[in-house]
Write an enzyme that holds these catalytic residues in place. Structure first.
Site, PDB file in Angstrom:
ATOM      1  N   LYS A  22       0.843  -1.210   0.000  1.00 29.78           N
ATOM      2  CA  LYS A  22       0.000   0.000   0.000  1.00 29.78           C
ATOM      3  C   LYS A  22       0.873   1.254   0.000  1.00 29.78           C
ATOM      4  CE  LYS A  22      -1.846   1.584   4.025  1.00 29.78           C
ATOM      5  NZ  LYS A  22      -1.498   3.002   4.277  1.00 29.78           N
ATOM      6  N   ASN A  23       1.848   1.288   0.900  1.00 30.74           N
ATOM      7  CA  ASN A  23       2.626   2.521   1.059  1.00 30.74           C
ATOM      8  C   ASN A  23       3.591   2.778  -0.094  1.00 30.74           C
ATOM      9  OD1 ASN A  23       1.240   2.920   3.376  1.00 30.74           O
ATOM     10  ND2 ASN A  23       2.952   2.562   4.772  1.00 30.74           N
ATOM     11  N   ARG A  92      -4.016   9.577   4.614  1.00 24.55           N
ATOM     12  CA  ARG A  92      -2.832  10.388   4.867  1.00 24.55           C
ATOM     13  C   ARG A  92      -2.092  10.727   3.560  1.00 24.55           C
ATOM     14  NH1 ARG A  92      -0.432  13.775   8.411  1.00 24.55           N
ATOM     15  NH2 ARG A  92       1.782  13.800   8.009  1.00 24.55           N
ATOM     16  N   CYS A 116      -4.832   7.580   9.899  1.00 24.38           N
ATOM     17  CA  CYS A 116      -4.996   7.082  11.268  1.00 24.38           C
ATOM     18  C   CYS A 116      -4.609   8.151  12.289  1.00 24.38           C
ATOM     19  CB  CYS A 116      -4.117   5.846  11.481  1.00 24.38           C
ATOM     20  SG  CYS A 116      -4.700   4.403  10.601  1.00 24.38           S
ATOM     21  N   ARG A 121       0.825  14.339  13.821  1.00 26.51           N
ATOM     22  CA  ARG A 121       1.089  14.195  12.389  1.00 26.51           C
ATOM     23  C   ARG A 121       1.073  15.526  11.619  1.00 26.51           C
ATOM     24  NH1 ARG A 121      -1.290   8.558  10.038  1.00 26.51           N
ATOM     25  NH2 ARG A 121       0.725   8.568   9.005  1.00 26.51           N
ATOM     26  N   PRO A 122       1.935  16.475  11.999  1.00 24.94           N
ATOM     27  CA  PRO A 122       1.990  17.740  11.260  1.00 24.94           C
ATOM     28  C   PRO A 122       2.613  17.543   9.884  1.00 24.94           C
ATOM     29  CG  PRO A 122       3.762  17.648  12.873  1.00 24.94           C
ATOM     30  CD  PRO A 122       2.957  16.389  13.050  1.00 24.94           C
ATOM     31  N   ILE A 123       2.531  18.570   9.032  1.00 23.21           N
ATOM     32  CA  ILE A 123       3.178  18.469   7.714  1.00 23.21           C
ATOM     33  C   ILE A 123       4.192  19.603   7.522  1.00 23.21           C
ATOM     34  CG2 ILE A 123       1.326  17.167   6.570  1.00 23.21           C
ATOM     35  CD1 ILE A 123       0.490  19.868   5.261  1.00 23.21           C
ATOM     36  N   ASP A 124       4.710  20.119   8.646  1.00 18.52           N
ATOM     37  CA  ASP A 124       5.648  21.239   8.560  1.00 18.52           C
ATOM     38  C   ASP A 124       6.889  20.904   7.727  1.00 18.52           C
ATOM     39  OD1 ASP A 124       6.004  19.430  10.767  1.00 18.52           O
ATOM     40  OD2 ASP A 124       7.620  20.716  11.504  1.00 18.52           O
ATOM     41  N   LEU A 125       7.370  19.671   7.805  1.00 12.92           N
ATOM     42  CA  LEU A 125       8.585  19.306   7.057  1.00 12.92           C
ATOM     43  C   LEU A 125       8.304  19.281   5.550  1.00 12.92           C
ATOM     44  CD1 LEU A 125       9.903  16.434   9.373  1.00 12.92           C
ATOM     45  CD2 LEU A 125      10.510  18.860   9.406  1.00 12.92           C
ATOM     46  N   ASP A 305       4.949   0.641  12.153  1.00 10.62           N
ATOM     47  CA  ASP A 305       3.730  -0.006  11.661  1.00 10.62           C
ATOM     48  C   ASP A 305       3.643  -1.473  12.077  1.00 10.62           C
ATOM     49  OD1 ASP A 305       2.980   2.328  10.498  1.00 10.62           O
ATOM     50  OD2 ASP A 305       3.309   1.703   8.429  1.00 10.62           O
ATOM     51  N   ILE A 327       8.227   6.963  17.124  1.00  6.26           N
ATOM     52  CA  ILE A 327       7.808   7.681  15.905  1.00  6.26           C
ATOM     53  C   ILE A 327       6.510   8.462  16.128  1.00  6.26           C
ATOM     54  CG2 ILE A 327       7.297   7.481  13.422  1.00  6.26           C
ATOM     55  CD1 ILE A 327      10.111   6.576  14.088  1.00  6.26           C
ATOM     56  N   ARG A 397      -8.558  -0.674   4.778  1.00  5.66           N
ATOM     57  CA  ARG A 397      -7.770   0.377   4.117  1.00  5.66           C
ATOM     58  C   ARG A 397      -6.396  -0.156   3.725  1.00  5.66           C
ATOM     59  NH1 ARG A 397      -6.560   4.509   7.862  1.00  5.66           N
ATOM     60  NH2 ARG A 397      -4.938   4.772   6.321  1.00  5.66           N
TER      61      ARG A 397
HETATM   62  C1  UD1 Z   1       4.533   6.862   6.526  1.00  3.10           C
HETATM   63  C2  UD1 Z   1       3.670   5.634   6.366  1.00  3.10           C
HETATM   64  C3  UD1 Z   1       3.168   5.161   7.707  1.00  3.10           C
HETATM   65  C4  UD1 Z   1       4.331   4.934   8.647  1.00  3.10           C
HETATM   66  C5  UD1 Z   1       5.233   6.169   8.702  1.00  3.10           C
HETATM   67  C6  UD1 Z   1       6.503   5.958   9.509  1.00  3.10           C
HETATM   68  C7  UD1 Z   1       2.615   5.936   4.206  1.00  3.10           C
HETATM   69  C8  UD1 Z   1       1.348   6.174   3.471  1.00  3.10           C
HETATM   70  N1  UD1 Z   1       2.517   5.962   5.534  1.00  3.10           N
HETATM   71  O1  UD1 Z   1       3.713   7.865   7.087  1.00  3.10           O
HETATM   72  O2  UD1 Z   1       2.446   3.946   7.513  1.00  3.10           O
HETATM   73  O3  UD1 Z   1       3.835   4.674   9.935  1.00  3.10           O
HETATM   74  O4  UD1 Z   1       5.627   6.553   7.367  1.00  3.10           O
HETATM   75  O5  UD1 Z   1       7.218   4.893   9.004  1.00  3.10           O
HETATM   76  O6  UD1 Z   1       3.657   5.689   3.634  1.00  3.10           O
HETATM   77  N2  UD1 Z   1       6.469  14.512  11.119  1.00  3.10           N
HETATM   78  C9  UD1 Z   1       6.554  15.850  11.476  1.00  3.10           C
HETATM   79  N3  UD1 Z   1       6.423  16.780  10.494  1.00  3.10           N
HETATM   80  C10 UD1 Z   1       6.207  16.439   9.179  1.00  3.10           C
HETATM   81  C11 UD1 Z   1       6.129  15.080   8.836  1.00  3.10           C
HETATM   82  C12 UD1 Z   1       6.255  14.133   9.830  1.00  3.10           C
HETATM   83  O7  UD1 Z   1       6.741  16.179  12.647  1.00  3.10           O
HETATM   84  O8  UD1 Z   1       6.102  17.348   8.342  1.00  3.10           O
HETATM   85  C13 UD1 Z   1       6.573  13.470  12.185  1.00  3.10           C
HETATM   86  C14 UD1 Z   1       5.265  12.694  12.317  1.00  3.10           C
HETATM   87  O9  UD1 Z   1       4.350  13.372  13.163  1.00  3.10           O
HETATM   88  C15 UD1 Z   1       5.735  11.409  12.920  1.00  3.10           C
HETATM   89  C16 UD1 Z   1       7.098  11.197  12.242  1.00  3.10           C
HETATM   90  O10 UD1 Z   1       7.507  12.486  11.772  1.00  3.10           O
HETATM   91  O11 UD1 Z   1       5.918  11.552  14.310  1.00  3.10           O
HETATM   92  C17 UD1 Z   1       7.087  10.207  11.104  1.00  3.10           C
HETATM   93  O12 UD1 Z   1       6.241  10.633  10.096  1.00  3.10           O
HETATM   94  P1  UD1 Z   1       6.448  10.299   8.558  1.00  3.10           P
HETATM   95  O13 UD1 Z   1       7.716   9.529   8.354  1.00  3.10           O
HETATM   96  O14 UD1 Z   1       6.271  11.559   7.795  1.00  3.10           O
HETATM   97  O15 UD1 Z   1       5.237   9.340   8.283  1.00  3.10           O
HETATM   98  P2  UD1 Z   1       4.173   9.386   7.115  1.00  3.10           P
HETATM   99  O16 UD1 Z   1       4.842   9.723   5.830  1.00  3.10           O
HETATM  100  O17 UD1 Z   1       2.981  10.174   7.550  1.00  3.10           O
END
Ligand code: UD1
Length: 417
Positions: A22-23, A92, A116, A121-125, A305, A327, A397
């Site tokens: 899926k991912n 997501r 989930c 789960r911010p998207i600042d990065l 996961d 994480i 899902r």
């Molecule tokens: C992806 C996977 C998810 C997996 C995760 C970690 C998909 C669709 N999902 O999720 O199944 O659990 O990787 O292996 O591929 N973070 C920030 N700011 C950001 C982005 C992330 O603080 O802008 C933090 C998140 O809150 C979290 C950590 O970084 O604590 C890891 O997130 P990230 O690696 O981005 O996971 P996803 O891409 O959402």
């Protein structure tokens, strides 16, 4: 509402193939619109999240169809750069369309993604990486408006190896002017899969699998294709289910190195793990042993996961196992439900302590999230009597025809819609 009826206590036995990842599929589906092209994908799992990505593509004017594991996309007719909130909230990975749309259209309008509830789960990065390439981004009450025109290459350093931020930066960088270097990149196998696909689309990109990914533009091709690799988290779930039931399961067509940390812990718990390049067999001990301490970490560390399903496999293991989740802040939601089966789990902040119990007894449970729900299936298979697992669509899902797959291995599982 779905209801899983699980009669536990049967050993899982036999061999099977594992569904496509899926991912890996979701970012590749988003990437298919980076330039006008026809894409053919194979081994794409039939899942709600995949369906949601196809609906986003269609909403944007692309042709996108799935027949079994084959997906064909024609992104030449793309005619929009806005994704409505109802589509964004389904999962997501909708956020990865941001980088793809900026690459193709120089702009994107979307809202914060769903997925989930595992923490903030911010998207600042993601946003910071895109801004460093010249995107102007405004956020207003959950709406995101990105304007970029032509992006420029940049030296981006991610302070944490976020999978999604790495993917968004890779996609946006494809059409940027000049070279982009992403340092501190995520090293998950799904990043390698995205790189392989982007290369077939004409991108000059290298470094996936290391902490530095370099993108030097795209000479657009009209046709692209790729075959999605098996899902390492579904594979982890199946070996944990084998372990929880004292079973003997062989997974075929999969690279065990992609989930070797999970296999190492099962081995420590007393399972025989027999690996080859393209298969792995897990032969479980009658009673498992606790494994000491498990700490989740970015790849190649132990995957967050797989944490809930390993927890479920160890509920009856002799001794104490400590799990530290680094994480996500809120990833032990399955624990309270597992305790209804008689498990002994104490959660304190980011640490869970599991004391192995002699036996588990079936009970009525409610799925909390995708992998938490899978953990409840694993635990139910190892419990005596019947477990009823109620789920508002989390498990489907990410798991394709999982009830049938488990039945083929000898489990007594029925999924009622
Ligand atoms: C992806 C996977 C998810 C997996 C995760 C970690 C998909 C669709 N999902 O999720 O199944 O659990 O990787 O292996 O591929 N973070 C920030 N700011 C950001 C982005 C992330 O603080 O802008 C933090 C998140 O809150 C979290 C950590 O970084 O604590 C890891 O997130 P990230 O690696 O981005 O996971 P996803 O891409 O959402």
């Amino acid at each position: 509402m779905e209801c899983w009826h699980i009669r536990g206590g049967r050993r899982l036995e036999g061999a099977c193939f594992v569904q496509g990842s899926k991912n890996a599929s979701l970012p590749i589906l988003a990437a298919s619109l980076v330039c006008p092209a026809e894409t053919e994908l194979e081994n794409v799992p039939c899942l709600r999240d995949v369906d949601a990505a196809l609906r986003i593509l269609r909403h944007l004017g692309c042709r996108a169809e799935q027949r079994g594991g084959s997906v064909s996309i024609d992104s030449r007719g793309l005619n929009g750069s806005e994704i409505p909130r109802r589509l964004m909230e389904e999962m997501r990975s909708s956020v990865i369309f941001m980088g793809a749309l900026i690459a193709r259209c120089g702009q994107a309008r979307l809202s914060l993604p769903g997925g989930c509830q595992l923490g903030k789960r911010p998207i600042d990065l993601h946003l910071s990486a895109l801004r460093q390439m010249g995107a102007q981004i405004e956020e207003d009450g959950g709406e995101i408006l990105c304007r970029a025109g032509k992006l420029h290459g940049a030296e981006i350093s991610l302070p944490f190896p976020s999978v999604g931020a790495t993917e968004n930066a890779m996609l946006a960088a494809c059409t940027a002017e000049g070279k982009t270097v992403i340092r501190g990149a995520a090293r998950e196998p799904e990043i390698g899969a995205l790189q392989d696909y982007l290369r077939t689309l004409g991108a000059r990109i290298s470094g996936a699998g290391t902490d530095t990914v370099t993108v030097e533009g795209l000479q657009a091709k009209e046709h692209a294709s790729c075959r999605i690799a098996p899902d390492r988290i579904v594979a982890s779930t199946l070996v944990c289910a084998a372990a929880a039931t004292g079973g003997d399961v062989e997974l075929r067509g999969i690279d065990p190195r992609q989930f070797s940390t999970v296999l190492d812990f099962l081995n420590r718990a007393g399972c025989d793990i027999i690996s080859s390049d393209r298969s792995v067999r897990c032969r479980a001990a009658q009673r498992l042993k606790a494994v000491g301490e498990v700490v989740t970490a970015p790849y190649p560390g132990f995957p967050t996961d797989a944490q809930p399903v390993l927890m479920a496999a160890l509920l009856r293991a002799e001794g104490r196992t400590k799990i530290k989740e680094t994480i996500f802040e809120n990833r032990f939601r399955q624990a309270a439900e597992l305790c209804r089966l008689g498990a002994d789990i104490t959660v304190s902040g980011r640490t869970a302590e599991i004391w192995g119990v002699e036996r588990l007894q079936g009970a009525a449970l409610t799925a909390t999230d995708l992998r938490g729900g899978a953990a409840m299936i694993v635990a139910g298979l190892g419990a005596e009597g019947e477990t009823l697992l109620f789920d508002e669509g989390h498990i489907t899902r990410g798991y394709e025809r999982f009830d049938a797959r488990l039945r083929a291995l000898g489990a007594d599982v029925v999924l009622e819609y």
